[in-house]
Design a protein around this motif. Structure first.
Motif, PDB file in Angstrom:
ATOM      1  N   ALA A 134       0.737  -1.363  -0.090  1.00  0.00           N
ATOM      2  CA  ALA A 134       0.079  -0.101   0.038  1.00  0.00           C
ATOM      3  C   ALA A 134       1.013   1.325   0.127  1.00  0.00           C
ATOM      4  O   ALA A 134       0.488   2.189  -0.568  1.00  0.00           O
ATOM      5  N   TYR A 135       2.021   1.214   0.814  1.00  0.00           N
ATOM      6  CA  TYR A 135       2.785   2.443   0.834  1.00  0.00           C
ATOM      7  C   TYR A 135       3.301   2.530  -0.353  1.00  0.00           C
ATOM      8  O   TYR A 135       3.740   3.886  -1.049  1.00  0.00           O
ATOM      9  N   LEU A 136       3.915   1.612  -1.192  1.00  0.00           N
ATOM     10  CA  LEU A 136       4.361   1.653  -2.755  1.00  0.00           C
ATOM     11  C   LEU A 136       3.443   2.436  -3.630  1.00  0.00           C
ATOM     12  O   LEU A 136       3.606   3.376  -4.134  1.00  0.00           O
ATOM     13  N   THR A 137       2.222   2.097  -3.425  1.00  0.00           N
ATOM     14  CA  THR A 137       1.029   2.699  -4.390  1.00  0.00           C
ATOM     15  C   THR A 137       0.810   3.947  -3.929  1.00  0.00           C
ATOM     16  O   THR A 137       0.357   4.954  -4.805  1.00  0.00           O
ATOM     17  N   GLU A 138       1.041   4.646  -2.757  1.00  0.00           N
ATOM     18  CA  GLU A 138       0.745   5.780  -2.353  1.00  0.00           C
ATOM     19  C   GLU A 138       2.047   6.783  -2.703  1.00  0.00           C
ATOM     20  O   GLU A 138       2.097   7.783  -2.986  1.00  0.00           O
ATOM     21  N   PHE A 139       3.213   6.097  -2.677  1.00  0.00           N
ATOM     22  CA  PHE A 139       4.773   6.983  -2.799  1.00  0.00           C
ATOM     23  C   PHE A 139       4.965   7.180  -4.485  1.00  0.00           C
ATOM     24  O   PHE A 139       5.382   8.148  -4.606  1.00  0.00           O
ATOM     25  N   LEU A 140       4.493   6.002  -4.990  1.00  0.00           N
ATOM     26  CA  LEU A 140       4.944   6.192  -6.560  1.00  0.00           C
ATOM     27  C   LEU A 140       4.334   7.488  -6.966  1.00  0.00           C
ATOM     28  O   LEU A 140       4.909   8.056  -7.821  1.00  0.00           O
ATOM     29  N   PRO A 141       2.883   7.649  -7.023  1.00  0.00           N
ATOM     30  CA  PRO A 141       2.415   8.919  -7.707  1.00  0.00           C
ATOM     31  C   PRO A 141       3.146  10.370  -7.274  1.00  0.00           C
ATOM     32  O   PRO A 141       2.994  11.271  -7.731  1.00  0.00           O
ATOM     33  N   LEU A 142       3.812  10.379  -6.162  1.00  0.00           N
ATOM     34  CA  LEU A 142       4.715  11.573  -5.448  1.00  0.00           C
ATOM     35  C   LEU A 142       5.853  11.805  -6.276  1.00  0.00           C
ATOM     36  O   LEU A 142       6.445  12.844  -6.074  1.00  0.00           O
ATOM     37  N   LEU A 143       6.270  10.881  -6.882  1.00  0.00           N
ATOM     38  CA  LEU A 143       7.754  10.995  -7.574  1.00  0.00           C
ATOM     39  C   LEU A 143       7.939  11.584  -9.013  1.00  0.00           C
ATOM     40  O   LEU A 143       6.718  11.490 -10.002  1.00  0.00           O
TER      41      LEU A 143
END
Length: 384
Positions: free
Chosen positions: A373-382
């Motif tokens: 879940a963290y990966l799904t949240e982190f990726l769009p911020l990059l």
């Protein structure tokens, strides 16, 4: 005569294929309402249980549910409605843990192998292989002069990489203490998440490099000249400084072999647990290298070798990192994670320096359900 013999044999073969055909056992069966039924044919068993990460903490004290024997010698159990997620489970037959013989989908976690299944209509839809353009996942070997060995990486290149001349940003993605360069792809469903989010334009196309953080190993268990040894979680290299010290070799290899945008603004590093610890120290020791840093349930623990220069003067290094500037320093952890207090203490350190960070606090603990879940949240911020 030859034709007659052929048709006779063909008819016999078809009859033989159907000879003794038994009723198919479906397990697990994921129902439309989100419940799941497990089945196991074990007529001689006295007690059969199912054990999985879908059971709430403390369920039946042992984390198991009793299955019921039906008249056809098939043991069954149906769960309550489960939230959308990727789940793992095993059967326990008269005290012996076994895999589900009717489910071919297995994942290795350290030295254990478990069956898995998906419950959709939610976050797990991002973990599925869907009908969208797919990236390429490859295994690449690079030479480490510092570690004096060839080592393996997993590299994801986005859809269309091979057919364009475009340069891409890069995320270096690190695993936890029980993992290796395969963990984020198998347990973390990283390629599915990337494919699905890139297809919906929620994430920019990027290259993702997944490292092996156990520096005494050149590759995942069974994938190197060490042979088919039994994997262990705590190898002697854990937190000894080698991963941080020789990480620039990985950057050099990546930027020499892939079409990479070779500047700070297009580099990110993130990791879970031990990988979060590594990401913290790598980004602090090379404070003008990464514009994006992600710490997923970071194992902020005393290093095994405090005398290593890589671990000394952390406050000073973080201060330099803050002054150099970055676009995102992202920390996430579950409320029930055993590292929660450690992360809380680290956040107070960052507040004192000060180093600005984003903080996400989720339910649950030190689990792959959180890290996916963290990966799904982190990726769009990059790379925005």
């Amino acid at each position: 005569m030859l034709l007659l013999s052929f048709f006779a044999f063909n008819g016999y073969a078809q009859e033989n294929l159907n000879f003794g055909k038994q009723k198919e056992i479906i397990s697990p069966e994921v129902h439309e309402n989100g419940t799941v039924t497990f089945r196991l044919k074990a007529p001689a068993a006295r007690k059969v249980e199912v054990q999985g990460d879908f059971q709430p903490a403390g369920s039946n004290s042992a984390g198991t549910d009793r299955m019921v024997l039906n008249a056809d010698s098939v043991w069954t159990f149906t769960t309550k409605v489960l939230p959308s997620e990727l789940y793992s489970y095993s059967f326990i037959v008269d005290g012996l843990k076994i895999r589900d013989p009717n489910n071919v989908y297995l994942i290795r976690d350290v030295a254990s192998v478990v069956n898995v299944f998906l419950v959709g209509k939610g976050i797990a839809d991002l973990y599925k292989v869907t009908d969208v353009p797919h990236g390429t996942v490859s295994k690449r070997w690079y030479n480490s002069d510092g570690l004096k060995m060839s080592r393996r990486l997993t590299v994801y290149t986005p859809p269309g990489y091979e057919s364009t001349k475009e340069n891409y940003p890069v995320l270096y993605l690190l695993h936890g203490v029980g993992g290796d360069e395969e963990a984020w792809m198998q347990l973390g469903r990283a390629s599915q998440i990337l494919d699905n989010l890139i297809a919906t334009k929620k994430v920019k196309p990027m290259i993702v490099v997944i490292t092996n953080g156990h520096t005494i190993n050149s590759a995942a268990p069974g994938e190197s000249s060490k042979g088919m040894y039994k994997p262990v979680m705590m190898t002697p290299d854990v937190f000894n400084g080698d991963m941080e010290q020789y990480f620039p070799e990985i950057i050099k290899f990546t930027e020499s072999n892939y079409r990479i945008k070779k500047d700070k603004a297009n580099r990110a590093i993130a990791g879970l647990s031990m990988g979060g610890f590594h990401s913290l120290y790598i980004s602090a020791n090379y404070p003008n290298t990464f514009a994006y840093v992600g710490l997923f349930s970071p194992a902020i623990l005393p290093p095994s070798n405090n005398q290593q220069p890589i671990y000394q003067q952390l406050d000073k290094k973080l201060s330099i990192q803050a002054k150099n500037g970055f676009k995102l320093y992202w920390i996430a952890i579950g409320k029930k994670d055993f590292l929660f207090k450690n992360v809380e203490t680290y956040r107070k350190k960052l507040d004192t320096i000060p180093l600005k960070y984003d903080y996400v606090e989720s339910e649950g603990g030190h689990t792959w359900s959180n890290w996916r879940a963290y990966l799904t949240e982190f990726l769009p911020l990059l790379f925005n």
